[in-house]
Design a protein around this motif. Structure first.
Motif: not given
Length: 140
Positions: A43-45, A49-50, A53-59, A61-67
Protein backbone atom coordinates in the motif's frame (compact mmCIF):
# COMPACT_ATOMS: atom_id res chain seq x y z
CA UNK A 1 -16.76 10.56 -26.29
CA UNK A 2 -16.14 10.94 -30.00
CA UNK A 3 -14.39 14.29 -29.49
CA UNK A 4 -12.06 12.63 -26.97
CA UNK A 5 -11.15 9.98 -29.53
CA UNK A 6 -10.46 12.63 -32.15
CA UNK A 7 -8.27 14.50 -29.67
CA UNK A 8 -6.33 11.32 -28.82
CA UNK A 9 -5.80 10.60 -32.54
CA UNK A 10 -4.49 14.13 -33.07
CA UNK A 11 -2.15 13.78 -30.08
CA UNK A 12 -0.94 10.43 -31.37
CA UNK A 13 -0.08 12.01 -34.74
CA UNK A 14 1.90 14.80 -33.03
CA UNK A 15 3.69 12.63 -30.45
CA UNK A 16 7.44 12.60 -30.36
CA UNK A 17 8.25 8.98 -31.20
CA UNK A 18 11.67 9.32 -29.59
CA UNK A 19 10.17 9.58 -26.11
CA UNK A 20 10.48 6.44 -23.99
CA UNK A 21 7.17 4.57 -23.60
CA UNK A 22 7.02 5.44 -19.88
CA UNK A 23 7.26 9.17 -20.65
CA UNK A 24 4.49 8.91 -23.25
CA UNK A 25 2.29 7.01 -20.80
CA UNK A 26 2.86 9.63 -18.11
CA UNK A 27 2.01 12.40 -20.56
CA UNK A 28 -1.24 10.72 -21.64
CA UNK A 29 -2.30 9.94 -18.08
CA UNK A 30 -1.69 13.53 -16.99
CA UNK A 31 -4.08 14.70 -19.71
CA UNK A 32 -7.04 12.44 -18.97
CA UNK A 33 -7.24 12.25 -15.17
CA UNK A 34 -6.44 14.51 -12.22
CA UNK A 35 -3.66 12.21 -11.17
CA UNK A 36 -2.29 8.72 -10.94
CA UNK A 37 -0.05 6.72 -8.66
CA UNK A 38 1.57 3.32 -8.64
CA UNK A 39 1.17 1.48 -5.36
CA UNK A 40 2.74 -1.77 -4.21
CA UNK A 41 0.99 -4.57 -2.39
CA UNK A 42 2.26 -3.00 0.84
CA UNK A 43 0.00 0.00 0.00
CA UNK A 44 2.97 2.35 -0.29
CA UNK A 45 3.35 4.79 -3.17
CA UNK A 46 6.12 3.85 -5.61
CA UNK A 47 5.34 6.46 -8.27
CA UNK A 48 3.13 9.56 -8.04
CA UNK A 49 2.16 12.11 -10.69
CA UNK A 50 2.31 15.79 -9.86
CA UNK A 51 -1.45 16.01 -10.42
CA UNK A 52 -2.07 13.25 -7.88
CA UNK A 53 0.12 14.96 -5.29
CA UNK A 54 -1.53 18.35 -5.86
CA UNK A 55 -5.00 16.79 -5.53
CA UNK A 56 -4.10 15.83 -1.95
CA UNK A 57 -2.02 18.93 -1.11
CA UNK A 58 1.35 17.19 -1.07
CA UNK A 59 4.52 17.30 -3.12
CA UNK A 60 5.49 14.17 -5.05
CA UNK A 61 8.45 13.57 -2.72
CA UNK A 62 6.20 13.72 0.35
CA UNK A 63 3.98 10.92 -0.98
CA UNK A 64 6.66 8.50 -2.21
CA UNK A 65 6.89 5.65 0.28
CA UNK A 66 3.82 6.87 2.17
CA UNK A 67 0.79 4.60 2.60
CA UNK A 68 -2.46 5.04 0.67
CA UNK A 69 -4.13 4.83 4.09
CA UNK A 70 -2.66 8.25 4.96
CA UNK A 71 -5.02 9.79 2.38
CA UNK A 72 -8.15 8.35 3.98
CA UNK A 73 -10.19 9.55 6.95
CA UNK A 74 -9.68 7.32 10.01
CA UNK A 75 -13.23 5.94 9.77
CA UNK A 76 -12.52 4.58 6.26
CA UNK A 77 -9.16 2.88 6.93
CA UNK A 78 -10.41 -0.52 8.23
CA UNK A 79 -12.92 -0.85 5.38
CA UNK A 80 -10.34 0.15 2.77
CA UNK A 81 -7.78 -2.29 4.15
CA UNK A 82 -10.28 -5.18 3.97
CA UNK A 83 -11.41 -4.25 0.45
CA UNK A 84 -7.83 -4.03 -0.82
CA UNK A 85 -6.99 -7.43 0.66
CA UNK A 86 -9.97 -8.85 -1.25
CA UNK A 87 -8.88 -7.04 -4.44
CA UNK A 88 -5.33 -8.42 -4.21
CA UNK A 89 -6.87 -11.90 -4.00
CA UNK A 90 -8.21 -11.33 -7.53
CA UNK A 91 -6.60 -8.24 -9.10
CA UNK A 92 -8.62 -6.74 -11.96
CA UNK A 93 -9.40 -3.34 -13.44
CA UNK A 94 -12.24 -1.73 -11.52
CA UNK A 95 -13.89 1.61 -10.89
CA UNK A 96 -14.01 2.02 -7.12
CA UNK A 97 -17.61 3.04 -6.57
CA UNK A 98 -18.85 1.03 -3.63
CA UNK A 99 -21.68 2.94 -2.02
CA UNK A 100 -20.86 6.20 -3.79
CA UNK A 101 -17.88 8.52 -4.12
CA UNK A 102 -14.77 7.82 -2.08
CA UNK A 103 -13.94 10.20 0.75
CA UNK A 104 -10.30 11.23 0.93
CA UNK A 105 -8.39 13.68 3.08
CA UNK A 106 -5.84 16.33 2.13
CA UNK A 107 -2.57 17.06 3.91
CA UNK A 108 -4.39 19.91 5.65
CA UNK A 109 -7.07 17.51 6.92
CA UNK A 110 -9.88 18.66 4.61
CA UNK A 111 -12.13 15.89 3.31
CA UNK A 112 -13.25 15.71 -0.31
CA UNK A 113 -14.87 13.21 -2.64
CA UNK A 114 -13.19 11.53 -5.57
CA UNK A 115 -13.59 8.81 -8.13
CA UNK A 116 -10.84 6.23 -8.40
CA UNK A 117 -9.95 3.29 -10.58
CA UNK A 118 -7.55 0.41 -10.02
CA UNK A 119 -5.62 -1.30 -12.80
CA UNK A 120 -3.21 -4.12 -11.98
CA UNK A 121 0.19 -3.82 -13.61
CA UNK A 122 1.02 -7.17 -15.24
CA UNK A 123 3.90 -9.25 -13.90
CA UNK A 124 4.30 -7.13 -10.80
CA UNK A 125 2.67 -6.73 -7.44
CA UNK A 126 1.72 -3.13 -8.18
CA UNK A 127 -1.45 -1.32 -9.10
CA UNK A 128 -2.06 1.86 -11.07
CA UNK A 129 -4.53 4.13 -9.32
CA UNK A 130 -6.25 6.89 -11.28
CA UNK A 131 -8.15 9.59 -9.41
CA UNK A 132 -10.56 12.34 -10.35
CA UNK A 133 -11.65 14.86 -7.78
CA UNK A 134 -15.38 15.53 -7.56
CA UNK A 135 -15.90 19.26 -7.11
CA UNK A 136 -19.25 21.00 -6.95
CA UNK A 137 -17.93 23.62 -9.40
CA UNK A 138 -17.17 20.94 -12.01
CA UNK A 139 -20.65 19.48 -11.74
CA UNK A 140 -22.54 22.71 -12.40
Amino acid sequence: MESSLVRLRELNDKMDRTLPPEAMLRMLLEMVIDGYAVVGRDSNFQMVSSGFAITFGYSVDELLGKSVQSLLPDRMKPIHHRLMEEWWGRPRSIQMRGRGPITAVTKQGDEFELKASLTPIPLSETVLIGVQRIDAERNL
